[in-house]
Design a protein around this motif. Structure first.
Motif, PDB file in Angstrom:
ATOM      1  N   PHE A   1      -5.248   2.600   2.773  1.00 50.92           N
ATOM      2  CA  PHE A   1      -3.814   2.825   2.939  1.00 50.92           C
ATOM      3  C   PHE A   1      -2.969   1.626   2.505  1.00 50.92           C
ATOM      4  CE2 PHE A   1      -5.705   5.717   6.153  1.00 50.92           C
ATOM      5  CZ  PHE A   1      -5.246   6.911   5.606  1.00 50.92           C
ATOM      6  N   ASP A   2      -3.579   0.660   1.840  1.00 55.67           N
ATOM      7  CA  ASP A   2      -2.845  -0.553   1.453  1.00 55.67           C
ATOM      8  C   ASP A   2      -1.772  -0.263   0.411  1.00 55.67           C
ATOM      9  OD1 ASP A   2      -2.489  -3.450   1.623  1.00 55.67           O
ATOM     10  OD2 ASP A   2      -3.241  -3.474  -0.429  1.00 55.67           O
ATOM     11  N   GLY A   3      -1.979   0.719  -0.437  1.00 60.30           N
ATOM     12  CA  GLY A   3      -0.899   1.173  -1.294  1.00 60.30           C
ATOM     13  C   GLY A   3      -0.864   0.629  -2.703  1.00 60.30           C
TER      14      GLY A   3
ATOM     15  N   VAL B   1       8.088  10.543 -12.281  1.00 64.75           N
ATOM     16  CA  VAL B   1       7.066   9.544 -12.593  1.00 64.75           C
ATOM     17  C   VAL B   1       6.296   9.243 -11.320  1.00 64.75           C
ATOM     18  CG1 VAL B   1       8.344   8.488 -14.494  1.00 64.75           C
ATOM     19  CG2 VAL B   1       8.690   7.642 -12.157  1.00 64.75           C
ATOM     20  N   GLU B   2       5.096   8.715 -11.447  1.00 68.25           N
ATOM     21  CA  GLU B   2       4.316   8.387 -10.258  1.00 68.25           C
ATOM     22  C   GLU B   2       4.884   7.174  -9.555  1.00 68.25           C
ATOM     23  OE1 GLU B   2       0.532   5.841 -11.724  1.00 68.25           O
ATOM     24  OE2 GLU B   2       0.579   7.897 -12.493  1.00 68.25           O
ATOM     25  N   THR B   3       4.561   7.048  -8.281  1.00 70.34           N
ATOM     26  CA  THR B   3       5.049   5.914  -7.500  1.00 70.34           C
ATOM     27  C   THR B   3       3.991   5.514  -6.487  1.00 70.34           C
ATOM     28  OG1 THR B   3       6.942   5.064  -6.241  1.00 70.34           O
ATOM     29  CG2 THR B   3       6.208   7.293  -5.726  1.00 70.34           C
ATOM     30  N   SER B   4       4.327   4.559  -5.624  1.00 64.91           N
ATOM     31  CA  SER B   4       3.409   4.069  -4.585  1.00 64.91           C
ATOM     32  C   SER B   4       4.213   3.280  -3.569  1.00 64.91           C
ATOM     33  CB  SER B   4       2.330   3.164  -5.207  1.00 64.91           C
ATOM     34  OG  SER B   4       2.943   2.029  -5.818  1.00 64.91           O
ATOM     35  N   VAL B   5       3.608   3.004  -2.416  1.00 65.40           N
ATOM     36  CA  VAL B   5       4.219   2.123  -1.419  1.00 65.40           C
ATOM     37  C   VAL B   5       3.131   1.233  -0.839  1.00 65.40           C
ATOM     38  CG1 VAL B   5       5.435   1.943   0.774  1.00 65.40           C
ATOM     39  CG2 VAL B   5       6.060   3.751  -0.839  1.00 65.40           C
ATOM     40  N   HIS B   6       3.398  -0.071  -0.848  1.00 67.82           N
ATOM     41  CA  HIS B   6       2.524  -1.066  -0.220  1.00 67.82           C
ATOM     42  C   HIS B   6       3.203  -1.577   1.039  1.00 67.82           C
ATOM     43  CE1 HIS B   6       0.308  -4.680   0.631  1.00 67.82           C
ATOM     44  NE2 HIS B   6       1.297  -5.467   0.245  1.00 67.82           N
ATOM     45  N   TRP B   7       2.433  -1.688   2.123  1.00 71.79           N
ATOM     46  CA  TRP B   7       2.953  -2.128   3.421  1.00 71.79           C
ATOM     47  C   TRP B   7       2.666  -3.628   3.541  1.00 71.79           C
ATOM     48  CZ3 TRP B   7       5.637   2.001   4.439  1.00 71.79           C
ATOM     49  CH2 TRP B   7       5.177   3.216   3.950  1.00 71.79           C
ATOM     50  N   HIS B   8       3.637  -4.412   3.106  1.00 70.60           N
ATOM     51  CA  HIS B   8       3.441  -5.836   2.859  1.00 70.60           C
ATOM     52  C   HIS B   8       3.253  -6.615   4.160  1.00 70.60           C
ATOM     53  CE1 HIS B   8       4.151  -9.402   0.181  1.00 70.60           C
ATOM     54  NE2 HIS B   8       4.318  -9.959   1.363  1.00 70.60           N
ATOM     55  N   GLY B   9       2.092  -7.275   4.273  1.00 76.17           N
ATOM     56  CA  GLY B   9       1.791  -8.105   5.433  1.00 76.17           C
ATOM     57  C   GLY B   9       1.124  -7.370   6.572  1.00 76.17           C
ATOM     58  N   ILE B  10       0.963  -6.044   6.445  1.00 71.53           N
ATOM     59  CA  ILE B  10       0.376  -5.261   7.521  1.00 71.53           C
ATOM     60  C   ILE B  10      -1.150  -5.259   7.382  1.00 71.53           C
ATOM     61  CG2 ILE B  10       0.295  -3.000   8.627  1.00 71.53           C
ATOM     62  CD1 ILE B  10       2.998  -4.330   8.837  1.00 71.53           C
TER      63      ILE B  10
ATOM     64  N   TYR C   1      12.192  -0.502  -1.900  1.00 71.70           N
ATOM     65  CA  TYR C   1      11.770  -1.487  -0.897  1.00 71.70           C
ATOM     66  C   TYR C   1      12.569  -1.264   0.385  1.00 71.70           C
ATOM     67  CZ  TYR C   1      15.947  -3.921  -2.644  1.00 71.70           C
ATOM     68  OH  TYR C   1      17.225  -4.232  -3.031  1.00 71.70           O
ATOM     69  N   GLY C   2      12.023  -1.749   1.484  1.00 72.36           N
ATOM     70  CA  GLY C   2      12.686  -1.645   2.778  1.00 72.36           C
ATOM     71  C   GLY C   2      11.975  -2.500   3.807  1.00 72.36           C
TER      72      GLY C   2
ATOM     73  N   GLN D   1      -0.405  -5.816  15.100  1.00 71.16           N
ATOM     74  CA  GLN D   1       0.379  -7.042  15.095  1.00 71.16           C
ATOM     75  C   GLN D   1       1.824  -6.737  15.444  1.00 71.16           C
ATOM     76  OE1 GLN D   1      -0.632  -6.146  10.920  1.00 71.16           O
ATOM     77  NE2 GLN D   1       0.784  -7.814  10.472  1.00 71.16           N
ATOM     78  N   ALA D   2       2.596  -7.796  15.646  1.00 70.78           N
ATOM     79  CA  ALA D   2       4.035  -7.676  15.834  1.00 70.78           C
ATOM     80  C   ALA D   2       4.717  -8.537  14.786  1.00 70.78           C
ATOM     81  CB  ALA D   2       4.422  -8.120  17.246  1.00 70.78           C
ATOM     82  N   GLY D   3       6.021  -8.330  14.605  1.00 73.05           N
ATOM     83  CA  GLY D   3       6.749  -9.206  13.702  1.00 73.05           C
ATOM     84  C   GLY D   3       7.564  -8.479  12.653  1.00 73.05           C
ATOM     85  N   THR D   4       8.036  -9.265  11.660  1.00 74.07           N
ATOM     86  CA  THR D   4       8.914  -8.791  10.596  1.00 74.07           C
ATOM     87  C   THR D   4       8.118  -8.646   9.306  1.00 74.07           C
ATOM     88  OG1 THR D   4      10.741 -10.002  11.623  1.00 74.07           O
ATOM     89  CG2 THR D   4      11.059  -9.257   9.351  1.00 74.07           C
ATOM     90  N   TYR D   5       8.136  -7.452   8.748  1.00 75.74           N
ATOM     91  CA  TYR D   5       7.386  -7.170   7.518  1.00 75.74           C
ATOM     92  C   TYR D   5       8.247  -6.295   6.611  1.00 75.74           C
ATOM     93  CZ  TYR D   5       3.770  -8.885  10.616  1.00 75.74           C
ATOM     94  OH  TYR D   5       3.066  -9.657  11.490  1.00 75.74           O
ATOM     95  N   TRP D   6       7.666  -5.818   5.523  1.00 74.86           N
ATOM     96  CA  TRP D   6       8.450  -4.956   4.642  1.00 74.86           C
ATOM     97  C   TRP D   6       7.539  -4.085   3.808  1.00 74.86           C
ATOM     98  CZ3 TRP D   6       9.818  -6.265  -0.854  1.00 74.86           C
ATOM     99  CH2 TRP D   6       9.095  -7.347  -1.358  1.00 74.86           C
ATOM    100  N   TYR D   7       8.130  -3.146   3.083  1.00 72.42           N
ATOM    101  CA  TYR D   7       7.370  -2.255   2.214  1.00 72.42           C
ATOM    102  C   TYR D   7       8.045  -2.206   0.849  1.00 72.42           C
ATOM    103  CZ  TYR D   7      10.973   1.167   3.622  1.00 72.42           C
ATOM    104  OH  TYR D   7      12.165   1.816   3.879  1.00 72.42           O
ATOM    105  N   HIS D   8       7.252  -1.915  -0.174  1.00 70.92           N
ATOM    106  CA  HIS D   8       7.812  -1.833  -1.526  1.00 70.92           C
ATOM    107  C   HIS D   8       6.846  -1.097  -2.440  1.00 70.92           C
ATOM    108  CE1 HIS D   8       5.062  -4.998  -3.065  1.00 70.92           C
ATOM    109  NE2 HIS D   8       5.265  -5.600  -1.887  1.00 70.92           N
ATOM    110  N   SER D   9       7.354  -0.613  -3.536  1.00 75.06           N
ATOM    111  CA  SER D   9       6.512   0.034  -4.530  1.00 75.06           C
ATOM    112  C   SER D   9       5.606  -0.992  -5.184  1.00 75.06           C
ATOM    113  CB  SER D   9       7.362   0.719  -5.600  1.00 75.06           C
ATOM    114  OG  SER D   9       6.549   1.207  -6.660  1.00 75.06           O
TER     115      SER D   9
END
Length: 805
Positions: A98-100, A83-92, A142-143, A123-131
């Motif tokens: 490339f937002d996803g 199936v298709e998927t995607s990844v968004h780079w949350h907060g970046i 997610y990660g 930027q610097a800091g704590t972020y995450w990624y998810h479908s």
């Protein structure tokens, strides 16, 4: 061709290749970090049962991606699924393409394909990624992301990333399907249901009537039963390698699909140093609410003796997950008591809160956000008089009231003629200092009340007014000023957050995403958005590709965030500068609210990237308007029944069949169209036996009518068939004890004899009325099974099994 000529030619080619390679190498950023993420389907056991899931590089969560501020990220995402998927780079902060978000900014990653993402790290800091494809985030895609700063400004020895998440052994699509059908099983399973016997025992029957009047069962907090709550993929984690005296920067990410947590720490209170990746003024803060998609960094010191527990307790009290840092005796984290839902209902009834704002408008193109806010915002009635309040806390500071500088002590609200920035005046709120306003309370018409309460009195001590006060952001302060220039123009946007728990549809201003237009963002202006929550659920709202100011009592130093939680029946104001291009997603990060329609596209009205030509936006919009199918079968000693339903936002197809062993029979197929939340028109075909207890003669008629969920949650059906016989139907179901419901149905059909139909007796009559009724009780064993007993005047009395599928 001579030998020398060949040698010279070869040398020339090598030289050209070297020059070209040098030129290309000069274009590649020096500090490039490259990762490859592989997404695939797998069988995973997170709560004692092996179930289908999706993993990133073989794990849940996926690996932590570590970068350096000022560097360059190159990430290859391989789709090894069917199936298709995607990844968004949350907060970046990154280029729009490339937002996803598939079909909006970025192409989906098709099965077997690899997609390359690349962007500078600003930027610097704590972020995450998810479908960002349907419900894949719930399945495990997610990660975490850590971007180290160029210069270290905080003192700590090491850091630790903790990703919080929720886990269900159900398929996520079935979870949403269960929510769409309105099954109470999740609340029953969690122990958060409020059956009528418990409400009455607490003296809350009047409050319950108020909720029923507004077509709500109870004060809901969280929608779903989860089999486990996890941190870094486990229910409990141990980190014994930290030594006494170590200062650890603990980076928390709430990567849940729909769970919000209270963070509490054993030992000494921690120091909160960062929110959503950006530094804040360090503050000692133990009990901290972390909404879905938010990140918070804390510095904790490992004690000389013992290990500290860091506990994340789910908002509705249905579970928790803990991490232990250090060795020795456990220093236990403070408990967070389970919310009192019945007490909340009783407080809300005293405040006469209106909670029925529509999630679907009759004419969705005609958005009237201001009128909706005024009609459905928090109301006070005549019952809220001076006798209900704490007079000691209702003080008006007349010494500070002057013609040109009026300060009214509303506990924490300070009104002055001069504001922090001129943007407050452009908001139509001249004279209000946003820097000193308590934005945990509704601020639009805060003093407009009926009855005996005078204007200018403090509302903080009124019953229920502090119910959601602990969810504000007043503890966050930016280390630098975040306010905009006073002469910068401002564009005001009001977004009422609206929803319908009955059909599980979520929207803004009463319009779900599938029916909404884009919201234009003007470059060079400040966009100020008032988020006005007209529902009983928390909504963590996330804006892609931006940071925004969350206006709190720190004024010019209000913090910058990318996700903001809006508590029930509260308002929060955010603002940001229009400095980007393209279309950006804005949505509730409760995954099932997003899929239910609570989202918008913010558009800078710039040309769409030509690489998106083959990926129409309408496909993303239609994801929030999918068809969901479910059914119920009843097998009892006197009859069998079957009900099938297929439904999206506006359309519903129904099949209902009942057959009694005494040879009474009725079947109906109907299509209905929802004009707004609770009202629909329908047409269909009905079949039933004309002669009682005989199938010799089956009457088939066409029917048209209306169906309406009335206040107090009665299902009303008014119809007319092709024999011109009016009919009235009404039904209701109530949970009276835990797991036990009672139900009743009444039908009355009039026959004026216009078609010369004779009654069974053969007597000539111009009028005949027929009454059908049934009543019974059921006991819910599980999500799929109930036992029930009932009496129906067509089929008789009996008992049996109800199966939901």
């Amino acid at each position: 061709m001579t030998r020398n000529y060949i040698i010279k030619s070869f040398v020339l080619i090598l030289s050209l290749c070297a020059i070209t390679s040098y030129a290309k190498a000069d274009q590649i950023p020096i500090d490039t970090a490259t990762y490859t993420l592989s997404i695939k389907k797998d069988m995973v056991s997170k709560a004692g049962k092996l179930v289908p899931a999706m993993t990133v590089n073989g794990g849940i969560p996926g690996p932590t991606l570590t970068f350096q501020e000022g560097g360059y990220a190159v990430i290859y995402v391989k789709n090894e699924m069917d199936v298709e998927t995607s990844v968004h780079w949350h907060g970046i902060l990154l280029p729009n393409f490339f937002d996803g978000v598939p079909y909006l900014t970025t192409p989906p990653i098709m099965p077997g394909e690899t997609q390359k993402y690349e962007f500078p790290l600003k930027q610097a800091g704590t972020y995450w990624y998810h479908s960002h494809t349907m419900l894949q985030e719930q399945s495990g895609v997610y990660g975490s992301i850590v971007i180290e700063p160029k210069e270290k400004t905080l003192e700590y020895d090491t850091d630790l990333v903790i990703v919080l998440s929720d886990w269900t052994n159900q398929k996520p699509h079935n979870v949403l399907r269960n929510l769409k059908r309105g099954n109470e099983w999740y609340n029953i399973r969690k122990g958060t249901a409020t059956p009528l016997n418990q409400v009455i025992a607490r003296g809350g029957f009047g409050a319950q009537l108020n909720f029923w009047k507004q077509r709500m069962e109870s004060a809901d907090i969280a929608d779903i039963y989860y089999n486990a709550f996890l941190n870094n993929g486990k229910a409990t984690t141990e980190y014994p390698d930290f030594n006494p005296g170590d200062k650890v920067r603990v980076r928390f990410i709430n990567g849940s699909a729909s769970s919000q947590f209270w963070l509490t720490f054993g030992g000494n209170d921690p120091q909160l140093v960062s929110a959503d990746g950006l530094d804040v003024e360090p503050v000692i803060h133990n009990k901290t609410f972390i909404a879905i998609a938010e990140t918070y960094d804390f510095i904790v010191t490992i004690p000389e003796e013992g290990k500290i527990e860091i506990r994340a307790t789910v908002q509705d009290g249905s579970g928790q997950t803990s991490s232990y840092l250090g060795n020795g005796k456990v220093l236990v984290a403070p408990d967070v008591p389970r919310p009192d839902k019945i007490g909340m209902m009783m407080k809300m009834a005293k405040m006469d809160m209106k909670m029925g704002a529509p999630a679907m408008k009759f004419k969705p193109a005609e958005e009237e956000p201001k009128e909706m806010m005024d009609k459905w915002g928090m109301q006070m009635d005549d019952k809220m008089n001076m006798d209900d309040m704490d007079h000691n806390d209702m003080k008006m500071d007349h010494s500070k009231m002057e013609k040109s500088n009026m300060t009214m002590d509303h506990s924490k609200m300070n009104m002055e003629e001069k504001s922090t920035s001129d943007s407050s005046k452009k908001a139509g709120m001249q004279g209000m200092d946003h820097s000193k306003m308590n934005h945990s309370q509704p601020m639009d018409k805060p003093m407009e009340m009926n009855g005996k309460m005078d204007k200018g009195k403090s509302m903080d001590k009124m019953p229920g007014m502090d119910m959601f006060a602990e969810y504000n952001y007043d503890y966050l302060k930016s280390p630098e000023k975040t306010s905009f220039p006073v002469d910068e123009p401002v564009n005001e946007v009001l977004l009422n957050l609206t929803g319908n728990m009955w059909r599980y549809i979520w929207s803004m201003n009463g319009v779900p995403l599938a029916e909404a237009d884009k919201i234009t963002i003007e470059g060079g202006k400040v966009t100020r958005i008032t988020l006005n929550n007209l529902t009983m659920m928390h909504h963590p709202m996330h804006l892609h590709g931006h940071f925004f100011r969350v206006i709190n009592d720190k004024g010019e130093y209000s913090p910058l965030k990318h996700t903001v939680n809006v508590p029930p029946m509260q308002k929060i104001t955010i603002e940001f500068e229009g400095t980007e291009e393209g279309d950006w997603f804005f949505h509730c990060h409760v995954l099932y609210h997003l899929t239910g329609g609570m989202a918008r596209v913010f558009s800078y009205d710039t040309p769409r990237d030509p690489r998106m030509k083959s990926y129409p936006l309408k496909k993303l919009l239609k994801e929030t308007d999918g068809l969901y199918n479910w059914g119920t079968a009843k097998v009892s000693s006197q009859m069998v029944g079957l009900s099938l339903m297929s439904s999206n936002i506006r359309n519903q197809l129904n099949l209902n069949l009942e057959y009694g062993y005494n040879q009474n029979f009725e079947a109906e197929v109907s299509y209905e169209r929802y004009l707004y939340d609770y009202f629909r028109v329908f047409g269909g075909v009905n079949m039933e036996n004309e002669i009682e207890k005989s199938l010799d003669k089956i009457s088939t008629t066409a029917v048209v009518g209306i169906r309406f969920l009335t206040p107090y949650l009665f299902n009303l059906d008014v119809r007319l068939d092709s024999k011109l016989r009016p009919e009235f139907r009404i039904s209701r179901e109530i949970m009276v004890f835990p797991r036990t419901t009672i139900f009743g149905n009444y039908e009355y059909q009039m026959d004026f004899g216009w078609t010369n139909t004779l009654p069974e007796s053969g007597e000539n009559s111009n009028y005949k009325g027929e009454t059908t009724w049934s009543a019974g009780a059921s006991y819910i064993f599980s999500r799929n099974f109930s036992v029930m007993g009932s009496y129906d005047n067509r089929f008789g009395a009996g008992g049996g099994l109800t199966v939901r599928f």
